[in-house]
Design an enzyme around this catalytic site. Sequence first.
Site, mmCIF file in Angstrom:
data_model
loop_
_atom_site.group_PDB
_atom_site.id
_atom_site.type_symbol
_atom_site.label_atom_id
_atom_site.label_comp_id
_atom_site.label_asym_id
_atom_site.label_seq_id
_atom_site.Cartn_x
_atom_site.Cartn_y
_atom_site.Cartn_z
ATOM 1 N NE ARG A 28 -4.424 -1.831 1.372
ATOM 2 C CZ ARG A 28 -5.438 -1.454 1.521
ATOM 3 N NH1 ARG A 28 -6.077 -0.313 1.772
ATOM 4 N NH2 ARG A 28 -6.204 -2.551 1.275
ATOM 5 N NE ARG A 32 -6.813 5.622 3.016
ATOM 6 C CZ ARG A 32 -7.641 4.915 3.571
ATOM 7 N NH1 ARG A 32 -8.757 5.203 3.805
ATOM 8 N NH2 ARG A 32 -7.338 3.495 3.643
ATOM 9 N NE ARG A 41 -8.807 11.173 -0.304
ATOM 10 C CZ ARG A 41 -8.661 10.578 0.633
ATOM 11 N NH1 ARG A 41 -8.603 9.166 1.121
ATOM 12 N NH2 ARG A 41 -8.332 11.474 1.722
ATOM 13 C CG ASP A 78 -9.524 -2.745 -3.750
ATOM 14 O OD1 ASP A 78 -8.948 -1.887 -2.963
ATOM 15 O OD2 ASP A 78 -10.182 -3.454 -3.496
ATOM 16 C CE1 TYR A 155 -14.176 -6.277 1.729
ATOM 17 C CE2 TYR A 155 -12.376 -7.723 0.815
ATOM 18 C CZ TYR A 155 -12.893 -6.524 1.682
ATOM 19 O OH TYR A 155 -12.044 -5.832 2.334
HETATM 20 O O1 CP3 Z 1 -0.511 1.200 -4.538
HETATM 21 C C1 CP3 Z 1 -0.550 0.262 -3.790
HETATM 22 O O2 CP3 Z 1 0.144 -0.060 -2.980
HETATM 23 C C2 CP3 Z 1 -1.686 -0.677 -4.199
HETATM 24 C C3 CP3 Z 1 -2.646 -0.333 -3.042
HETATM 25 C C4 CP3 Z 1 -3.791 -1.459 -2.785
HETATM 26 C C5 CP3 Z 1 -5.302 -0.970 -2.802
HETATM 27 N N1 CP3 Z 1 -5.866 -2.009 -2.453
HETATM 28 C C6 CP3 Z 1 -5.716 0.606 -2.690
HETATM 29 C C7 CP3 Z 1 -6.557 0.892 -1.940
HETATM 30 C C8 CP3 Z 1 -3.790 -2.731 -2.443
HETATM 31 C C9 CP3 Z 1 -2.473 -3.686 -2.447
HETATM 32 C C10 CP3 Z 1 -5.231 -3.220 -2.514
HETATM 33 C C11 CP3 Z 1 -5.593 -4.791 -2.012
HETATM 34 C C12 CP3 Z 1 -6.476 -4.611 -1.172
HETATM 35 N N2 CP3 Z 1 -7.959 -4.151 -1.171
HETATM 36 C C13 CP3 Z 1 -6.645 -5.743 -0.071
HETATM 37 C C14 CP3 Z 1 -5.495 -6.567 -0.080
HETATM 38 C C15 CP3 Z 1 -4.751 -5.804 0.925
HETATM 39 C C16 CP3 Z 1 -4.779 -5.877 2.401
HETATM 40 O O3 CP3 Z 1 -4.970 -4.806 3.123
HETATM 41 O O4 CP3 Z 1 -4.956 -7.009 3.060
HETATM 42 C C17 CP3 Z 1 -8.005 -5.656 0.510
HETATM 43 C C18 CP3 Z 1 -8.364 -6.212 1.579
HETATM 44 C C19 CP3 Z 1 -8.841 -4.466 -0.101
HETATM 45 C C20 CP3 Z 1 -10.175 -3.967 0.045
HETATM 46 C C21 CP3 Z 1 -10.297 -2.538 0.584
HETATM 47 N N3 CP3 Z 1 -10.035 -1.709 -0.531
HETATM 48 C C22 CP3 Z 1 -9.810 -2.137 1.966
HETATM 49 C C23 CP3 Z 1 -9.869 -2.965 2.835
HETATM 50 C C24 CP3 Z 1 -9.880 -0.792 1.550
HETATM 51 C C25 CP3 Z 1 -9.848 0.364 2.697
HETATM 52 C C26 CP3 Z 1 -11.043 0.769 3.275
HETATM 53 C C27 CP3 Z 1 -10.494 2.199 3.801
HETATM 54 O O5 CP3 Z 1 -11.034 3.216 3.234
HETATM 55 O O6 CP3 Z 1 -9.788 2.023 4.994
HETATM 56 C C28 CP3 Z 1 -10.115 -0.623 0.217
HETATM 57 C C29 CP3 Z 1 -9.935 0.762 -0.559
HETATM 58 C C30 CP3 Z 1 -8.759 1.229 -0.994
HETATM 59 N N4 CP3 Z 1 -7.968 0.261 -1.744
HETATM 60 C C31 CP3 Z 1 -7.832 2.421 -0.465
HETATM 61 C C32 CP3 Z 1 -6.753 2.329 -1.257
HETATM 62 C C33 CP3 Z 1 -5.670 3.070 -1.096
HETATM 63 C C34 CP3 Z 1 -8.419 3.312 0.487
HETATM 64 C C35 CP3 Z 1 -9.452 4.082 -0.283
HETATM 65 C C36 CP3 Z 1 -8.821 5.605 -0.853
HETATM 66 O O7 CP3 Z 1 -7.583 5.794 -0.771
HETATM 67 O O8 CP3 Z 1 -9.714 6.419 -1.126
#
Ligand code: CP3
Length: 350
Positions: A28, A32, A41, A78, A155
């Site tokens: 990640r 953010r 964003r 994602d 999910y």
């Molecule tokens: O640039 C990178 O490193 C890629 C980042 C990345 C995202 N999603 C972007 C994201 C990765 C590797 C994921 C995979 C992902 N998505 C996983 C597996 C990784 C893990 O943490 O175990 C999972 C479980 C998800 C599902 C998901 N999507 C979650 C739990 C969330 C976060 C909810 C929150 O807001 O806390 C997301 C949204 C998401 N995906 C964000 C990002 C940067 C945050 C939302 C945003 O930035 O607007």
Amino acid sequence: MGVSSTAPLLLRAARGEQVDRPPVWMMRQAGRYMKAYRDLREKYPSFRDRSEIPEVAIEVSLQPWKAFQPDGVILFSDIVTPLPGLGIDMDIAEGKGPIIHSPIRSQQQVDQLHPLDPEASLPFIKTVLQSLRQEVGNQSTVLGFVGAPWTLAAYAVEGKGSKTYSIIKNMAFSDPTILHQLLTKFADSIATYVRYQIDCGAQVVQMFDSWAGQLSPQDYDTFALPYQKMVFEKVKQTHPDTPLILLVTGSAGLLERMATSGADILTIDWSVDMADARARLGKHVKVQGNLDPGVLFGSKQFIRDRILDTVRKAGNWGHILNLGHGVLPETPEENVAFFFETAKQLNALV
Ligand code: CP3
């Protein structure tokens, strides 16, 4: 081998070559905690736009590259991104994560899913991965990623993130036939998607089975591990040389089982001491990790000590330095910069 001599550090380490210092990236690492991401964003408030408009996804993927020059640059996307291509509509809600509008609960819904055709439903992935390769050249390794069948099913069935997994566990433990069909379909499409990412330029691919650690070991053996294996086996049939990484969150009780998945590299989280992980897995299993992401809230001296401790415990072969899970949104960027600087000076420090 001529190819190896020019290959980037992370790819060489992932293949099991001896390298001067462990390569470093952060799960990640785009997102953010970076001001550049938060600014972008505002212009693109929808996560799907940020991750599916190629120019935007390329820019976000490259933000950490430009700021810190990590040894790995991961596709900004994602794990639920491919679901619409199977016929599962989804959105990603600010602060909440994935939302599935019509959760999968019936045989009929499973029957209606279609196999993923990435060329048709994920054309932006090709543009993004090709551009990332072009941008970083041999200076860094481009990583792709996917969700694993169990985690995507969590999910798809729950409809959103869950603390208890009550709905999918109800399905698993009362009438698992539909769930096994869903997991099989996901395994098939995810394998197709991994192959596509590799064909588009991903040099290493990580599979996130983030919620498989919510299963007891015997249920992991039934609902997670066989489907991880299906994906890895299918990918290895056509792309045997691309290193594949597996992550399970909360995997301390599962490490030995994960080692049978067919993954080349296992991500270790911080609930396991790296020395213990090495002792349990043996010296032929490659590992990634495993600092507590919270370490980045500590002092610089503390961050440096923990990096050194981890690297010494991991030894000088088959280790990719990383956190044990994703970097936290509140992390000071300055400390992320310090983490990378310190890691990249390691051959001088250790
Ligand atoms: O640039 C990178 O490193 C890629 C980042 C990345 C995202 N999603 C972007 C994201 C990765 C590797 C994921 C995979 C992902 N998505 C996983 C597996 C990784 C893990 O943490 O175990 C999972 C479980 C998800 C599902 C998901 N999507 C979650 C739990 C969330 C976060 C909810 C929150 O807001 O806390 C997301 C949204 C998401 N995906 C964000 C990002 C940067 C945050 C939302 C945003 O930035 O607007």
